[in-house]
Design a protein around this motif. Structure first.
Motif, PDB file in Angstrom:
ATOM      1  N   PRO A 164       0.807  -1.225   0.000  1.00 29.38           N
ATOM      2  CA  PRO A 164       0.000   0.000   0.000  1.00 29.38           C
ATOM      3  C   PRO A 164       0.840   1.274   0.000  1.00 29.38           C
ATOM      4  N   ILE A 165       0.370   2.260  -0.735  1.00 25.12           N
ATOM      5  CA  ILE A 165       1.073   3.540  -0.831  1.00 25.12           C
ATOM      6  C   ILE A 165       0.057   4.671  -0.705  1.00 25.12           C
ATOM      7  N   PRO A 166       0.489   5.832  -0.201  1.00 20.71           N
ATOM      8  CA  PRO A 166      -0.422   6.972  -0.003  1.00 20.71           C
ATOM      9  C   PRO A 166      -0.880   7.559  -1.333  1.00 20.71           C
ATOM     10  N   PRO A 167      -1.937   8.378  -1.318  1.00 16.18           N
ATOM     11  CA  PRO A 167      -2.506   8.924  -2.566  1.00 16.18           C
ATOM     12  C   PRO A 167      -1.522   9.740  -3.382  1.00 16.18           C
ATOM     13  N   GLN A 168      -0.686  10.589  -2.734  1.00 12.58           N
ATOM     14  CA  GLN A 168       0.234  11.419  -3.505  1.00 12.58           C
ATOM     15  C   GLN A 168       1.274  10.584  -4.239  1.00 12.58           C
ATOM     16  N   VAL A 197      -6.313  -0.110  -6.581  1.00 11.47           N
ATOM     17  CA  VAL A 197      -7.204  -1.139  -6.039  1.00 11.47           C
ATOM     18  C   VAL A 197      -7.189  -1.060  -4.522  1.00 11.47           C
ATOM     19  N   GLY A 198      -8.296  -1.482  -3.902  1.00 14.60           N
ATOM     20  CA  GLY A 198      -8.393  -1.464  -2.450  1.00 14.60           C
ATOM     21  C   GLY A 198      -9.072  -0.206  -1.949  1.00 14.60           C
ATOM     22  N   ARG A 199      -9.123  -0.080  -0.634  1.00 16.61           N
ATOM     23  CA  ARG A 199      -9.775   1.060   0.010  1.00 16.61           C
ATOM     24  C   ARG A 199      -8.937   1.575   1.173  1.00 16.61           C
ATOM     25  N   GLY A 200      -9.081   2.881   1.414  1.00 17.26           N
ATOM     26  CA  GLY A 200      -8.451   3.488   2.583  1.00 17.26           C
ATOM     27  C   GLY A 200      -6.939   3.403   2.558  1.00 17.26           C
ATOM     28  N   ILE A 201      -6.355   3.132   3.733  1.00 14.54           N
ATOM     29  CA  ILE A 201      -4.899   3.110   3.857  1.00 14.54           C
ATOM     30  C   ILE A 201      -4.285   1.858   3.229  1.00 14.54           C
TER      31      ILE A 201
END
Length: 287
Positions: A239-243, A263-267
Motif C-alpha cells: 500500500p502507498i499513499p494517494p500522492q 485497487v483497495g480502500r483506505g490506507i
C-alpha cells in the motif's frame, strides 16, 4: 404544570447556558438544566470535535408571562344529575385565557445555532495568502512540539501550497518511511481546507525529502513497468499513499505498453501495473 425539555448545543457548556438564557429570556442562575455532554475539541480541533449539550426544563407558564387564574366560583352538581367523573389534569387548567402558542418558548432555531457556532474563518471570504499563513502557523505549532529551533517557509503555486521545514531534527520530522512527515502533511492539509471553499493541495517537505522520494518513485515505476511487460503479468505496488500513487499514474500515463489501476480502500489502497496485450503481427495470406 406541564414541563417541556429543550436541548441547546454550543462549543462549551457555558455558551450553551448563555444561549438557553437568551432564547428563553431567563437568567442563567434561574435555569434548571442537565448537562448531556461537555463536548470535546478533538485532535488539534480537526478530528473528533463534539459540541457541548444541555437539556433545559421549561414550564408551560414562563416567568415573564404567567398564566391567568380564573376566580369564578365552582358550580356544584345538582342532585338529579349523575356524578361527574374525576377531574383530569386538563380539566383543572384555568378557564380564563391562558398562554397562547406565541407565549410558549419557541423551539431552538437550529440553523441560527449552527451559524453562531461556525468558525469565523468559514464565514468570511479569505484569500489564498491568508489561508497559507493560517496553515504556516498551524504547522509551526505542530513542529515545535516535536523538535525546537525550526522555521517554516511557505510558497504558492495556483491551487497548491508548499511548506518547507528548515532546522530542528530532520530524522524525527520525517520518521520511519516518511510516516511522521506524511501525518504532518495530512493534518496541515485538513487545517488549510477548513478555511476555504476550493480544494487546496498541500505539500510539506523536510530537507528535500519529498523531491528525493518523487525521483525514487519515478525510477521504481519505470522498473515495475518493464517487469510487467517482460513477464506479461500484473505488478502490484503498495500500500502507498494517494500522492505517491498520483506520481506513478502520471509517470506511466505516456507509456503505451502498460496501464495503471488503483485497487483497495483506505490506507490499504494499492496500485497495479497491467501490461497491455501484444498485438500479433498479421501474417501474409498464402496463395
Amino acid at each position: 404544570m406541564i414541563v417541556a425539555q429543550l436541548e441547546f448545543e454550543a462549543k462549551s457548556v457555558k455558551k450553551a447556558v448563555a444561549k438557553a438564557s437568551k432564547e428563553l429570556r431567563v437568567k442563567p442562575t434561574d435555569l434548571k438544566y442537565q448537562i448531556k455532554s461537555y463536548g470535546s475539541s478533538g485532535i488539534f480541533g480537526l478530528v473528533g470535535a463534539r459540541k457541548a449539550k444541555i437539556s433545559v426544563k421549561v414550564p408551560s407558564d414562563t416567568p415573564d408571562k404567567p398564566a391567568r387564574k380564573s376566580h369564578a366560583p365552582e358550580k356544584k352538581p345538582e342532585p338529579s344529575q349523575s356524578p361527574r367523573p374525576a377531574q383530569t389534569e386538563t380539566d383543572i387548567l384555568p378557564s380564563g385565557p391562558g398562554p397562547t402558542e406565541a407565549e410558549v418558548p419557541a423551539p431552538v432555531d437550529r440553523v441560527a445555532e449552527e451559524k453562531d457556532n461556525t468558525d469565523p474563518l468559514e464565514e468570511e471570504q479569505v484569500s489564498l495568502d491568508e489561508v497559507s499563513e493560517h496553515g504556516q502557523a498551524f504547522l509551526k505549532r505542530l513542529v515545535d512540539v516535536i523538535t525546537p529551533s525550526t522555521t517554516v517557509i511557505c510558497s504558492q503555486d495556483q491551487n497548491k501550497i508548499s511548506y518547507d521545514i528548515i532546522g530542528g531534527n530532520p530524522a524525527i520530522l520525517i520518521g520511519k518511511h516518511g510516516q511522521t512527515l506524511e501525518a504532518l502533511q495530512y493534518l496541515t492539509e485538513k487545517a488549510v481546507n477548513r478555511t476555504i471553499d476550493q480544494r487546496i493541495i498541500v505539500e510539506v517537505d523536510v530537507a528535500g525529502y519529498q523531491a528525493k522520494r518523487r525521483e525514487n518513485l519515478i525510477d521504481q515505476a519505470r522498473r515495475m513497468a518493464d517487469k510487467a511487460v517482460k513477464n506479461q503479468k500484473p505488478v502490484t505496488i503498495g500500500p502507498i499513499p494517494p500522492q505517491d500513487r498520483r506520481v506513478i499514474h502520471l509517470t506511466l500515463k505516456p507509456d503505451g505498453r502498460v496501464r495503471t489501476q488503483s485497487v483497495g480502500r483506505g490506507i490499504t489502497r494499492k496500485l497495479t501495473i497491467h501490461p497491455k496485450k501484444r498485438r500479433k503481427p498479421k501474417q501474409p495470406k498464402q496463395r
